[in-house]
Design a protein around this motif. Structure first.
Motif, PDB file in Angstrom:
ATOM      1  N   GLU A  24       0.830  -1.201   0.000  1.00 33.27           N
ATOM      2  CA  GLU A  24       0.000   0.000   0.000  1.00 33.27           C
ATOM      3  C   GLU A  24       0.870   1.259   0.000  1.00 33.27           C
ATOM      4  O   GLU A  24       0.550   2.253  -0.690  1.00 33.27           O
ATOM      5  N   ILE A  25       1.988   1.208   0.743  1.00 31.08           N
ATOM      6  CA  ILE A  25       2.907   2.357   0.761  1.00 31.08           C
ATOM      7  C   ILE A  25       3.471   2.616  -0.632  1.00 31.08           C
ATOM      8  O   ILE A  25       3.503   3.762  -1.110  1.00 31.08           O
ATOM      9  N   ASN A  64       3.796  -6.782  -6.436  1.00 30.70           N
ATOM     10  CA  ASN A  64       4.255  -8.090  -5.920  1.00 30.70           C
ATOM     11  C   ASN A  64       4.606  -8.089  -4.439  1.00 30.70           C
ATOM     12  O   ASN A  64       4.715  -9.165  -3.839  1.00 30.70           O
ATOM     13  N   GLY A  65       4.818  -6.932  -3.837  1.00 32.24           N
ATOM     14  CA  GLY A  65       5.069  -6.882  -2.401  1.00 32.24           C
ATOM     15  C   GLY A  65       6.464  -7.295  -1.982  1.00 32.24           C
ATOM     16  O   GLY A  65       6.773  -7.325  -0.801  1.00 32.24           O
ATOM     17  N   PHE A  66       7.333  -7.665  -2.938  1.00 31.19           N
ATOM     18  CA  PHE A  66       8.685  -8.078  -2.604  1.00 31.19           C
ATOM     19  C   PHE A  66       9.657  -6.944  -2.877  1.00 31.19           C
ATOM     20  O   PHE A  66       9.441  -6.080  -3.725  1.00 31.19           O
ATOM     21  N   ASP A  67      10.802  -6.979  -2.169  1.00 33.12           N
ATOM     22  CA  ASP A  67      11.798  -5.938  -2.359  1.00 33.12           C
ATOM     23  C   ASP A  67      12.615  -6.160  -3.630  1.00 33.12           C
ATOM     24  O   ASP A  67      13.124  -5.223  -4.207  1.00 33.12           O
ATOM     25  N   ASN A  68      12.745  -7.397  -4.073  1.00 30.55           N
ATOM     26  CA  ASN A  68      13.528  -7.699  -5.262  1.00 30.55           C
ATOM     27  C   ASN A  68      12.657  -7.672  -6.512  1.00 30.55           C
ATOM     28  O   ASN A  68      11.536  -8.178  -6.512  1.00 30.55           O
ATOM     29  N   LEU A  69      13.204  -7.092  -7.564  1.00 39.32           N
ATOM     30  CA  LEU A  69      12.496  -6.998  -8.835  1.00 39.32           C
ATOM     31  C   LEU A  69      13.334  -7.612  -9.938  1.00 39.32           C
ATOM     32  O   LEU A  69      14.563  -7.582  -9.889  1.00 39.32           O
ATOM     33  N   LYS A  70      12.683  -8.152 -10.955  1.00 41.11           N
ATOM     34  CA  LYS A  70      13.399  -8.697 -12.100  1.00 41.11           C
ATOM     35  C   LYS A  70      13.825  -7.556 -13.008  1.00 41.11           C
ATOM     36  O   LYS A  70      13.006  -6.733 -13.414  1.00 41.11           O
ATOM     37  N   ILE A  71      15.100  -7.545 -13.335  1.00 46.88           N
ATOM     38  CA  ILE A  71      15.675  -6.418 -14.053  1.00 46.88           C
ATOM     39  C   ILE A  71      15.053  -6.224 -15.431  1.00 46.88           C
ATOM     40  O   ILE A  71      14.823  -5.100 -15.872  1.00 46.88           O
ATOM     41  N   ARG A  75       0.892   4.160  -2.854  1.00 47.34           N
ATOM     42  CA  ARG A  75       0.671   5.589  -2.600  1.00 47.34           C
ATOM     43  C   ARG A  75       1.828   6.435  -3.127  1.00 47.34           C
ATOM     44  O   ARG A  75       1.622   7.531  -3.651  1.00 47.34           O
ATOM     45  N   ILE A  76       3.063   5.906  -2.985  1.00 47.71           N
ATOM     46  CA  ILE A  76       4.218   6.637  -3.519  1.00 47.71           C
ATOM     47  C   ILE A  76       4.095   6.777  -5.034  1.00 47.71           C
ATOM     48  O   ILE A  76       4.340   7.844  -5.604  1.00 47.71           O
ATOM     49  N   LYS A  77       3.712   5.659  -5.679  1.00 44.90           N
ATOM     50  CA  LYS A  77       3.532   5.699  -7.133  1.00 44.90           C
ATOM     51  C   LYS A  77       2.483   6.748  -7.512  1.00 44.90           C
ATOM     52  O   LYS A  77       2.690   7.563  -8.430  1.00 44.90           O
ATOM     53  N   ASN A  78       1.347   6.750  -6.804  1.00 50.47           N
ATOM     54  CA  ASN A  78       0.292   7.724  -7.105  1.00 50.47           C
ATOM     55  C   ASN A  78       0.762   9.155  -6.880  1.00 50.47           C
ATOM     56  O   ASN A  78       0.440  10.059  -7.666  1.00 50.47           O
ATOM     57  N   ILE A 125       9.578  15.159 -15.956  1.00 54.06           N
ATOM     58  CA  ILE A 125       8.405  14.282 -15.883  1.00 54.06           C
ATOM     59  C   ILE A 125       8.810  12.838 -16.138  1.00 54.06           C
ATOM     60  O   ILE A 125       8.410  11.917 -15.409  1.00 54.06           O
ATOM     61  N   ASN A 126       9.623  12.638 -17.193  1.00 50.25           N
ATOM     62  CA  ASN A 126      10.047  11.276 -17.528  1.00 50.25           C
ATOM     63  C   ASN A 126      10.895  10.654 -16.411  1.00 50.25           C
ATOM     64  O   ASN A 126      10.803   9.451 -16.144  1.00 50.25           O
ATOM     65  N   ARG A 127      11.713  11.463 -15.776  1.00 50.44           N
ATOM     66  CA  ARG A 127      12.531  10.942 -14.669  1.00 50.44           C
ATOM     67  C   ARG A 127      11.652  10.542 -13.484  1.00 50.44           C
ATOM     68  O   ARG A 127      11.877   9.506 -12.854  1.00 50.44           O
ATOM     69  N   ILE A 128      10.672  11.345 -13.205  1.00 54.44           N
ATOM     70  CA  ILE A 128       9.757  11.024 -12.102  1.00 54.44           C
ATOM     71  C   ILE A 128       8.973   9.746 -12.408  1.00 54.44           C
ATOM     72  O   ILE A 128       8.815   8.874 -11.553  1.00 54.44           O
ATOM     73  N   LEU A 129       8.514   9.633 -13.657  1.00 52.15           N
ATOM     74  CA  LEU A 129       7.748   8.445 -14.039  1.00 52.15           C
ATOM     75  C   LEU A 129       8.611   7.183 -14.023  1.00 52.15           C
ATOM     76  O   LEU A 129       8.120   6.096 -13.716  1.00 52.15           O
ATOM     77  N   SER A 130       9.898   7.332 -14.342  1.00 48.20           N
ATOM     78  CA  SER A 130      10.788   6.160 -14.305  1.00 48.20           C
ATOM     79  C   SER A 130      10.964   5.666 -12.864  1.00 48.20           C
ATOM     80  O   SER A 130      11.091   4.458 -12.623  1.00 48.20           O
ATOM     81  N   ILE A 131      10.957   6.588 -11.918  1.00 51.02           N
ATOM     82  CA  ILE A 131      11.033   6.192 -10.511  1.00 51.02           C
ATOM     83  C   ILE A 131       9.720   5.531 -10.087  1.00 51.02           C
ATOM     84  O   ILE A 131       9.706   4.530  -9.367  1.00 51.02           O
ATOM     85  N   SER A 132       8.606   6.066 -10.556  1.00 51.26           N
ATOM     86  CA  SER A 132       7.306   5.530 -10.157  1.00 51.26           C
ATOM     87  C   SER A 132       7.100   4.102 -10.667  1.00 51.26           C
ATOM     88  O   SER A 132       6.335   3.332 -10.074  1.00 51.26           O
ATOM     89  N   ILE A 133       7.807   3.763 -11.753  1.00 48.77           N
ATOM     90  CA  ILE A 133       7.659   2.410 -12.315  1.00 48.77           C
ATOM     91  C   ILE A 133       8.073   1.348 -11.311  1.00 48.77           C
ATOM     92  O   ILE A 133       7.396   0.326 -11.139  1.00 48.77           O
ATOM     93  N   THR A 134       9.195   1.562 -10.621  1.00 48.06           N
ATOM     94  CA  THR A 134       9.644   0.560  -9.647  1.00 48.06           C
ATOM     95  C   THR A 134       8.662   0.453  -8.485  1.00 48.06           C
ATOM     96  O   THR A 134       8.396  -0.645  -7.981  1.00 48.06           O
ATOM     97  N   HIS A 135       8.104   1.574  -8.061  1.00 47.70           N
ATOM     98  CA  HIS A 135       7.119   1.528  -6.969  1.00 47.70           C
ATOM     99  C   HIS A 135       5.821   0.857  -7.424  1.00 47.70           C
ATOM    100  O   HIS A 135       5.158   0.181  -6.625  1.00 47.70           O
ATOM    101  N   GLU A 136       5.481   1.026  -8.689  1.00 44.70           N
ATOM    102  CA  GLU A 136       4.309   0.333  -9.231  1.00 44.70           C
ATOM    103  C   GLU A 136       4.506  -1.180  -9.182  1.00 44.70           C
ATOM    104  O   GLU A 136       3.616  -1.933  -8.784  1.00 44.70           O
ATOM    105  N   MET A 137       5.708  -1.638  -9.564  1.00 47.38           N
ATOM    106  CA  MET A 137       6.002  -3.069  -9.550  1.00 47.38           C
ATOM    107  C   MET A 137       6.050  -3.604  -8.121  1.00 47.38           C
ATOM    108  O   MET A 137       5.570  -4.705  -7.835  1.00 47.38           O
ATOM    109  N   LEU A 138       6.628  -2.823  -7.203  1.00 44.10           N
ATOM    110  CA  LEU A 138       6.683  -3.250  -5.803  1.00 44.10           C
ATOM    111  C   LEU A 138       5.285  -3.311  -5.195  1.00 44.10           C
ATOM    112  O   LEU A 138       4.997  -4.162  -4.356  1.00 44.10           O
ATOM    113  N   ALA A 139       4.411  -2.398  -5.623  1.00 44.43           N
ATOM    114  CA  ALA A 139       3.041  -2.408  -5.125  1.00 44.43           C
ATOM    115  C   ALA A 139       2.285  -3.637  -5.613  1.00 44.43           C
ATOM    116  O   ALA A 139       1.365  -4.120  -4.951  1.00 44.43           O
TER     117      ALA A 139
END
Length: 466
Positions: A273-274, A325-332, A277-280, A309-323
């Motif tokens: 959920e965190i 699957n709930g895991f800290d590790n992501l597939k590159i 919210r960060i992604k949003n 804008i693009n830099r902010i959205l690139s950061i939001s992508i990782t938070h979207e993926m974490l939201a």
């Protein structure tokens, strides 16, 4: 050792020695199960017996060294000599050990079925004023089965793993013939009878299954039940002896484990959920900047805002993926795929036929490094899409990934016009961001190769070792 001592100090035949060797295989398990010292003694003469085998529990032994090969004298251990002479079990006899410690002994005879002679005694010792006397009934009531195949425990070694759990053993009629101390503790906590020796399975087990149903099962059975604010795990399996089967029940209190599992699940939900919210919030910031860019009249200001804008959205992508699957590790590769879709959608020229692909390895990386890589890839792809294919109708960009063990190398390769022809400034903000992120966040190196045939920019990522 058993054979050597028996041949030297006794007149036991070969069959009797083999039987003692067989019985001794199960002693370590019985010792841990009962949490007592266990011995096999053979008679030497009218006043002495000799220790031919022993087993000691790991933490509660009364002995500091082995007593195999030492004598047990009548004056010190009367129960041992009595049972060897009479063939009768001896209960609660006071004894003085070879280390001059007082203990209570419970002794049962070991007989050779071929000639009906007593060949040895099985001794279970406990400290004076111990609380296991009732459990020695288990040894007395099932002497024949224990001694003939040591409850088959030499083969069922996994029983050792359960000695800290509650253990109940039922005979082939479903009658309780053994309960350990842990069972008494567990049953007391759930307001059950604490003394269950002689009780029938159906009257004492805190489970809906019946003994007759279990007997008909070909394999063991396990289940979890909720009772008196506790979660208990019950595991059943059978120990076969000839045509009979003893049923063993392991009962474990897993309440704490279940509570921790629930806590972890709630934390996982909260973390997801965190990230959501960060992604949003990041996307809200991007939307506000986009509105500002639309109102800006200066094209250079629009460009700066769109890059941000693009830099902010690139950061939001990782938070979207974490939201998700709930895991800290992501597939590159999944991270990079989402970055490519975002950068291409925002920056591609409609007249350019551009092919972008990802090649190489895939691996997991923590969220912090994933966010950094997302920013770097966003900068490099955006730069290529915007500048590498001027006056070209088609082009390719390949993102290569190579896992080298302790580190990985990621490259962005295009077949564009080269950086010199693009007139990219060495101190441009985009390159400064990339260099800073590679060095400070990834502990890696950035390499740039560029000519008229295209540009190859690669960087290292130090991988976390499991």
């Amino acid at each position: 050792m058993i054979r050597e001592i028996c041949e030297k100090f006794t007149n036991l035949p070969e069959s009797s020695i083999r039987k003692l060797e067989k019985i001794s295989e199960g002693l370590p398990v019985l010792s841990e199960l009962l949490e007592t010292d266990i011995f096999i003694d053979c008679l030497v003469d009218s006043d002495r017996a000799i220790v031919v085998a022993e087993a000691n529990p790991e933490h509660t032994s009364n002995y500091t060294k082995s007593v195999v090969g030492e004598y047990a004298y009548r004056k010190n251990e009367p129960a041992v000599i009595r049972t060897l002479e009479t063939g009768h079990p001896s209960r609660d006899y006071k004894a003085l050990t070879q280390e001059s410690k007082y203990v209570t002994q419970n002794v049962v005879p070991i007989t050779d079925d071929e000639n009906k002679k007593i060949i040895a005694s099985l001794i279970v010792e406990e400290k004076m004023n111990g609380n296991q006397t009732n459990e020695i009934k288990f040894l007395t009531d099932t002497t024949k089965e224990i001694l003939l195949n040591s409850l088959k425990m030499s083969q069922e070694r996994k029983i050792i793993n359960y000695v800290k759990d509650g253990i109940i053993i039922f005979n082939d009629k479903g009658i309780c013939i053994y309960q350990n101390v842990k069972i008494k503790e567990l049953f007391k906590e759930i307001n059950y009878k604490t003394s269950i020796l002689g009780e029938h399975f159906d009257n004492i087990v805190p489970d809906s299954i019946k003994f007759s149903d279990l007997v008909n099962k070909k394999e063991g059975w396990n289940t979890e039940i909720f009772i008196a604010d506790k979660v208990l795990r019950l595991e059943y399996f059978f120990i076969k002896h000839e045509v009979k089967k003893n049923l063993v029940l392991f009962l474990k209190d897993i309440t704490d484990i279940k509570i921790k599992e629930k806590e972890l699940m709630l934390k996982s939900v909260a973390i997801k959920e965190i990230h959501h919210r960060i992604k949003n919030n990041l996307q809200t910031i991007a939307s506000l900047l986009r509105m500002q860019a639309r109102k800006a009249e200066d094209e250079s200001v629009k460009k700066i805002l769109n890059d941000s804008i693009n830099r902010i959205l690139s950061i939001s992508i990782t938070h979207e993926m974490l939201a998700q699957n709930g895991f800290d590790n992501l597939k590159i590769q999944e991270v990079i795929k989402k970055i490519l879709r975002n950068s291409v959608r925002e920056n591609i020229n409609e007249n350019l036929n551009l092919k972008i692909s990802i090649e190489g390895d895939d691996f997991q990386i923590n969220s912090d490094k994933a966010t950094t890589i997302a920013l770097i890839i966003n900068e490099l792809i955006e730069n290529s899409v915007k500048h590498a294919f001027k006056n070209k109708k088609c082009g390719t960009i390949i993102v290569g990934i190579k896992n080298e063990g302790e580190k990985a190398r990621i490259s962005v390769v295009d077949n564009g016009i080269g950086m010199e022809n693009r007139k990219i400034k060495k101190n441009s903000l985009g390159l400064q961001i990339v260099k800073s992120l590679v060095k400070d966040k990834l502990d890696g190196d950035l390499n740039i190769k560029s000519d008229n045939n295209g540009t190859n920019i690669s960087f290292d990522v130090k991988l976390d070792q499991n």
